[in-house]
Design an enzyme around this catalytic site. Structure first.
Site, short mmCIF file in Angstrom:
data_model
loop_
_atom_site.label_atom_id
_atom_site.label_comp_id
_atom_site.label_asym_id
_atom_site.label_seq_id
_atom_site.Cartn_x
_atom_site.Cartn_y
_atom_site.Cartn_z
N TYR A 64 48.09 29.61 36.50
CA TYR A 64 47.30 30.83 36.70
C TYR A 64 46.12 30.53 37.63
CZ TYR A 64 44.59 35.03 35.60
OH TYR A 64 43.89 36.20 35.68
N SER A 111 40.05 36.64 39.68
CA SER A 111 39.55 36.29 38.35
C SER A 111 38.52 35.19 38.52
CB SER A 111 40.70 35.81 37.47
OG SER A 111 40.22 35.19 36.29
#
Length: 242
Positions: free
Chosen positions: A148, A135
């Protein structure tokens, strides 16, 4: 005409929706025999691919067993797409250790288990491709995404080190870092503050990415000539600033 992946076997984790589902279809369209896993078998069966299994990749036995069985059933292992992931956002003080364990289990350990099982199989085939879906959150850290961020920064670091190790057995490693993609990933969050922030981001960006946009880039990477390794692909919506 045969596709560019004709005769190759591809394994995709987290394939029941979003980027995983789109990638499975794209790899199949390119001629690969595709093995799929996710937690939801009903969604997998609807894809009607060659080898399907319900798997929790954070479970070492399930993850490694799936990879080895897929290779045995389909006759080899050439492409692994580590796509399974969780995005549970919120301030560290508001999250639970269970949230952290779930993200680390899927985003990091699941990727490790599948990769560890696939490497010797690819080496035995004379090489292959490992694609780790990360990501843009693995490139910059933001408040509200600390754990995350940690998992996705880890994917980037692991992928680069693995690339240097695996080149000796002709295994290419590619990290794909998407920006805002319209998938079920955002639905993992129940925190109302996080949901509002997500909607604000969507409004600011305008047209966000589709899962198919990322699948196209993955197929591009794994169909390059053998001497070409696409190390990292970063794909953002045109309207996404960071």
């Amino acid at each position: 005409m045969p596709g560019p992946l004709e005769g190759r076997v591809a394994v995709v984790t987290g394939a029941s929706s979003g980027i995983g589902e789109a990638t499975a279809r794209a790899l199949s369209d390119a001629g690969a025999a595709v093995a799929l896993c996710a937690r939801r078998t009903d969604r997998l069966e609807a894809l009607a691919e060659t080898f399907v299994r319900a798997v929790d990749v954070s479970d070492e036995e399930q993850a490694t067993g799936f990879v080895r069985d897929a290779a045995g059933e389909l006759g080899g292992m050439h492409v692994l797409v580590n796509n399974a992931g969780l995005m549970l956002l919120g301030p560290v003080s508001d999250q639970t250790p269970e949230d952290w364990r779930r993200m680390v289990g899927v985003n990091l350990l699941g990727l490790l288990y599948c990769t560890h099982a696939a490497l010797p199989l690819m080496a035995g085939n004379g090489g292959g491709d490992i694609v780790n879906v990360s990501s843009v959150a693995g490139r910059r850290a933001d408040a509200g995404a600390a754990v995350y961020n940690m998992t996705k920064f880890g994917v980037h670091a692991f992928s680069e080190a693995l690339r240097q190790e695996a080149l000796h057995v002709k295994v290419r490693v590619t990290t794909v870092a998407p920006g805002f993609v319209e998938t079920e990933l955002q639905g993992h969050n129940t925190n109302p503050v996080v949901r509002r922030a997500t909607e604000r981001s969507r409004e600011q960006i305008g047209q966000v990415l589709k899962a198919e946009d990322i699948a196209t880039e993955i197929v591009h990477a794994v169909t390059r000539p053998a001497h070409v390794c696409v190390n990292e692909i970063v794909v953002r919506p045109t309207g996404q600033a960071r």
